[in-house]
Write an enzyme that holds these catalytic residues in place. Sequence first.
Site, PDB file in Angstrom:
ATOM      1  N   GLU A  33       0.794  -1.227   0.000  1.00 53.98           N
ATOM      2  CA  GLU A  33       0.000   0.000   0.000  1.00 53.98           C
ATOM      3  C   GLU A  33       0.835   1.290   0.000  1.00 53.98           C
ATOM      4  O   GLU A  33       0.765   2.078   0.952  1.00 53.98           O
ATOM      5  CB  GLU A  33      -0.942   0.017   1.217  1.00 53.98           C
ATOM      6  CG  GLU A  33      -1.977  -1.089   1.210  1.00 53.98           C
ATOM      7  CD  GLU A  33      -3.117  -0.852   2.203  1.00 53.98           C
ATOM      8  OE1 GLU A  33      -3.025   0.084   3.007  1.00 53.98           O
ATOM      9  OE2 GLU A  33      -4.105  -1.603   2.161  1.00 53.98           O
ATOM     10  N   GLU A  91      -5.679  -8.483   0.476  1.00 48.79           N
ATOM     11  CA  GLU A  91      -6.340  -8.202   1.754  1.00 48.79           C
ATOM     12  C   GLU A  91      -7.797  -7.848   1.500  1.00 48.79           C
ATOM     13  O   GLU A  91      -8.111  -7.115   0.553  1.00 48.79           O
ATOM     14  CB  GLU A  91      -5.726  -7.000   2.492  1.00 48.79           C
ATOM     15  CG  GLU A  91      -4.399  -7.248   3.126  1.00 48.79           C
ATOM     16  CD  GLU A  91      -3.844  -6.017   3.845  1.00 48.79           C
ATOM     17  OE1 GLU A  91      -4.625  -5.220   4.402  1.00 48.79           O
ATOM     18  OE2 GLU A  91      -2.609  -5.857   3.825  1.00 48.79           O
TER      19      GLU A  91
END
Length: 471
Positions: free
Chosen positions: A161, A371
């Site tokens: 991320e 995720e």
Amino acid sequence: MGKKFLWGSATASYQCEGAWNEDGRGLSIWDEFSHHSDKNINNVTGDIASNHYHQFEEDIRMMKEGGQNSYRFSIAWPRILPKGKGDVNQKGIDFYHRMIDCLLKNGIEPNVTLYHWDLPLPLQEKGGWENEETAYAFAEYARICFSEYGDKVKLWVTINEPHYSITSMYGAGNYPPNVKDGQRCIKAAYITMLASALAVKEFRKFSNIGQIGIVHDASPCYGVDDSKETQFAVRMADNLFNNWVLEPTMRGVFPQDMLDELAKYYDLSFMKKENSEIFKSGTLDFIGINYYSRSFIRSYTEGESYIGVNNTGIKSAVDQPLMVMKGMFEQIKDPGGEFTDWDMEIYPQGMYDTLRQIRQRYGDVPIYITENGVGLYEKLKDGRVEDDGRIDFLSKHIKEMLRAKEDGANICGYYVWSTFDLYSWVNGYKKRYGLVYVDFEDDNRRIPKKSYYWYRDFIRSNNNKNWGIEQ
Ligand code: NOJ
């Protein structure tokens, strides 16, 4: 040869390992933050966290019994290189060999992230992600990991991320080094992407080492209406939230309209021409998507740029708009939306839309949902956790993922965040994501939640379906 669809779950080193000062581990920016910062509002640390460093064998056994065939975890850079570069810590190297060997023995495929936010403190002290040297130190660290574990690990991720972490570090300022400065933010963002490309360059020097990707916090952007102004705002939000990560990693360049717009407000001279070759040769083999929520966008009205976040766990504790990018867009909450206590909108259709968009833009590139999950307040009741809210969340999102797969998206695996309860960064331990409950008050005892059994049964019932993928 067909390859099995991966059904797994995920964690990250600082969030679960603990053992912060054991076996030669160096310090990361999160040790410094959790020990010393007044912005650590929950006043907790990752010193022990879920004690995964000492309990990983038990955790892996539970993954196996839960029907999972892959585990996504990250390597702590400060365990391998306590100073960020230079001397290698053999005990750190050995720890991840033990972890990987245990996974392989249990038939669980490791999916390894090199950087999940625990930047070595000595590198931060020299400028961290604002200093190009950090990108080169990262490439060196990556090379060490590839050469140590490359014969056992076939799925690698450079950075987790980049968008979310860098905007939290330098935009919202709730993550260390707790800066709120747009100019510094975009420079750090650029250097992080450079680091990923440099690591890929190292990766390509190895043969038979598997595939490498990036993990992106995809946030599909929806406009409040269809007007021309809103369309411009949506495009700018999409550039800043998604494209500046996906375009360089898939095509080796940054979106030109984003650069043109940013150049009106910021100095972009740090984007050196000579780095463009590095980006071009640093494209990746797969995209990892972390999908939690979408973004609801309207056109810019007034005021300076800022980013708001809700780390309180009290619904609606955050001002509107959630974010302003001067001259470009505003992000707001959809008044009709469903939100968690941390103001994350629950929007399963965003999973489908983001996957469809990626396919339109990047074709058949393999995608892993690295995720997906929901943070909730949870308590043990009669020795059990009945997390029906999580089961509902997961089943709706998986359904949307499978719909995208049926429509042709090349999805190769799915990971629930998280394998077990862990440290949720500034949100501390009260925001729980795990399939397994960790009793932090009682010696980190593990208690599978209802969702753990639900996920096991779901995987079982789907194993006889044809999830085979050719690679
Ligand atoms: C994404 C991050 O990768 C992870 O570290 C974090 O805990 C989850 N989101 C949940 O917020």
